[in-house]
Design an enzyme around this catalytic site. Structure first.
Site, mmCIF file in Angstrom:
data_model
loop_
_atom_site.group_PDB
_atom_site.id
_atom_site.type_symbol
_atom_site.label_atom_id
_atom_site.label_comp_id
_atom_site.label_asym_id
_atom_site.label_seq_id
_atom_site.Cartn_x
_atom_site.Cartn_y
_atom_site.Cartn_z
ATOM 1 N N LYS A 9 0.783 -1.385 -0.133
ATOM 2 C CA LYS A 9 -0.109 0.160 -0.051
ATOM 3 C C LYS A 9 0.860 1.229 -0.044
ATOM 4 O O LYS A 9 2.070 1.140 0.040
ATOM 5 C CB LYS A 9 -0.933 0.117 0.994
ATOM 6 C CG LYS A 9 -1.884 -1.325 1.141
ATOM 7 C CD LYS A 9 -3.064 -1.212 2.223
ATOM 8 C CE LYS A 9 -2.516 -1.781 3.389
ATOM 9 N NZ LYS A 9 -3.940 -1.822 4.484
ATOM 10 N N TYR A 49 -12.224 -3.430 -1.125
ATOM 11 C CA TYR A 49 -12.391 -3.794 0.206
ATOM 12 C C TYR A 49 -14.343 -3.598 0.575
ATOM 13 O O TYR A 49 -14.347 -3.354 1.631
ATOM 14 C CB TYR A 49 -12.235 -2.242 1.017
ATOM 15 C CG TYR A 49 -10.648 -2.278 1.335
ATOM 16 C CD1 TYR A 49 -9.833 -3.078 1.847
ATOM 17 C CD2 TYR A 49 -9.898 -1.155 0.632
ATOM 18 C CE1 TYR A 49 -8.555 -3.073 2.125
ATOM 19 C CE2 TYR A 49 -8.723 -1.149 0.872
ATOM 20 C CZ TYR A 49 -7.873 -2.093 1.463
ATOM 21 O OH TYR A 49 -6.525 -2.188 1.514
ATOM 22 N N ASN A 114 -0.678 -0.134 7.767
ATOM 23 C CA ASN A 114 -0.154 -1.532 8.126
ATOM 24 C C ASN A 114 0.544 -1.937 6.647
ATOM 25 O O ASN A 114 0.699 -3.092 6.684
ATOM 26 C CB ASN A 114 -1.047 -2.550 8.651
ATOM 27 C CG ASN A 114 -2.416 -2.862 8.007
ATOM 28 O OD1 ASN A 114 -2.236 -2.288 6.626
ATOM 29 N ND2 ASN A 114 -3.288 -3.387 8.406
ATOM 30 N N HIS A 117 -1.266 -5.309 1.842
ATOM 31 C CA HIS A 117 -2.483 -6.290 1.696
ATOM 32 C C HIS A 117 -2.233 -7.745 1.422
ATOM 33 O O HIS A 117 -1.456 -7.881 0.341
ATOM 34 C CB HIS A 117 -3.591 -5.638 0.816
ATOM 35 C CG HIS A 117 -4.513 -6.480 0.545
ATOM 36 N ND1 HIS A 117 -5.796 -6.635 1.311
ATOM 37 C CD2 HIS A 117 -4.714 -7.294 -0.693
ATOM 38 C CE1 HIS A 117 -6.576 -7.741 0.611
ATOM 39 N NE2 HIS A 117 -5.986 -8.107 -0.377
ATOM 40 N N GLU A 128 -9.783 -10.515 -6.258
ATOM 41 C CA GLU A 128 -8.737 -9.573 -6.329
ATOM 42 C C GLU A 128 -8.060 -9.424 -7.422
ATOM 43 O O GLU A 128 -7.515 -8.477 -8.054
ATOM 44 C CB GLU A 128 -7.959 -9.708 -4.912
ATOM 45 C CG GLU A 128 -8.939 -9.098 -3.917
ATOM 46 C CD GLU A 128 -8.411 -9.367 -2.486
ATOM 47 O OE1 GLU A 128 -7.088 -9.783 -2.423
ATOM 48 O OE2 GLU A 128 -9.180 -9.408 -1.455
HETATM 49 P P1 ATP Z 1 -5.623 -6.731 4.459
HETATM 50 O O1 ATP Z 1 -7.087 -7.028 3.794
HETATM 51 O O2 ATP Z 1 -5.144 -5.256 3.906
HETATM 52 O O3 ATP Z 1 -4.620 -7.542 3.963
HETATM 53 P P2 ATP Z 1 -6.532 -7.744 6.744
HETATM 54 O O4 ATP Z 1 -7.191 -8.910 5.858
HETATM 55 O O5 ATP Z 1 -5.558 -8.364 7.768
HETATM 56 O O6 ATP Z 1 -5.684 -6.678 5.804
HETATM 57 P P3 ATP Z 1 -9.143 -6.405 6.987
HETATM 58 O O7 ATP Z 1 -9.948 -6.749 8.103
HETATM 59 O O8 ATP Z 1 -9.225 -6.957 5.570
HETATM 60 O O9 ATP Z 1 -7.701 -6.952 7.528
HETATM 61 O O10 ATP Z 1 -9.020 -4.900 6.695
HETATM 62 C C1 ATP Z 1 -8.411 -4.213 5.496
HETATM 63 C C2 ATP Z 1 -7.578 -2.960 5.771
HETATM 64 O O11 ATP Z 1 -8.538 -2.187 6.601
HETATM 65 C C3 ATP Z 1 -6.537 -3.148 6.784
HETATM 66 O O12 ATP Z 1 -5.379 -3.746 6.339
HETATM 67 C C4 ATP Z 1 -6.497 -1.845 7.446
HETATM 68 O O13 ATP Z 1 -5.496 -1.082 6.613
HETATM 69 C C5 ATP Z 1 -7.909 -1.066 7.363
HETATM 70 N N1 ATP Z 1 -8.382 -1.528 8.801
HETATM 71 C C6 ATP Z 1 -8.884 -2.681 9.308
HETATM 72 N N2 ATP Z 1 -9.236 -2.395 10.473
HETATM 73 C C7 ATP Z 1 -9.180 -0.978 10.709
HETATM 74 C C8 ATP Z 1 -9.368 -0.255 11.747
HETATM 75 N N3 ATP Z 1 -10.155 -0.380 12.895
HETATM 76 N N4 ATP Z 1 -9.255 0.978 11.780
HETATM 77 C C9 ATP Z 1 -8.417 1.568 10.404
HETATM 78 N N5 ATP Z 1 -8.427 0.850 9.513
HETATM 79 C C10 ATP Z 1 -8.707 -0.455 9.633
HETATM 80 MG MG MG Z 2 -8.405 -8.323 4.289
#
Ligand code: ATP
Ligand code: MG
Length: 139
Positions: A9, A49, A114, A117, A128
């Protein structure tokens, strides 16, 4: 063989962590079969998302991803169990829960920044890869 969608990202790009992240997947033995630098359109970011649409951070997340402050490095990686192993290499969503040795555990402090992805299932990987890449862009 399995394939997964991995994206560095924009925060990871801004911090200069692209080669570090690619290197971890390469050294594990996975094969890079597609890569491009892209600022996603709003429809692509919203679809990517889509499962988080009801969450309070959704709009901010999509605004951030589409901001153009830096591109996203979109990739497809191939190899045995790459979807699940990729998630292990990346580490937990919340960097405070991510193990040292994982990408998020080693380089990040907050969930909103973080840096990477990774697809979380075969279904999301298929969706995706098709969302971010045209078939001719994938080896
Ligand atoms: P990713 O899909 O990015 O690999 P993930 O599967 O570990 O991450 P998801 O629950 O799919 O987590 O969330 C997608 C993204 O949304 C996260 O990587 C983060 O950038 C953002 N995100 C998730 N939870 C929060 C939160 N509580 N506050 C802000 N941003 C969040
Ligand atoms: Mg995810």
């Amino acid at each position: 063989i399995e394939r997964t969608f991995i994206a560095v990202k924009l925060d990871g790009v801004q911090r200069g962590l692209v080669s570090e992240i690619i290197g971890r997947f390469e050294r594990k033995g996975y094969k890079l079969v597609a890569i491009k630098s892209v600022v996603p359109s709003r429809p692509i970011a919203e679809a990517h998302y889509g499962d988080l649409r009801a969450r309070p951070f959704f709009k901010g997340l999509v605004d951030y991803m589409t901001s153009g402050r830096a591109p996203v490095i979109a990739m497809v990686w191939e190899g045995p169990d790459v979807i699940r192993q990729g998630r292990r290499i990346i580490g937990a969503t919340n960097p405070m829960d991510a193990q040292p040795g994982s990408i998020r555990g080693d380089f990040t402090l907050t969930v909103g920044r973080n840096i990477i992805h990774g697809s979380d299932s075969f279904e999301s990987a298929t969706f995706e890869i098709g969302l971010w890449f045209d078939p001719e862009e994938v080896y």
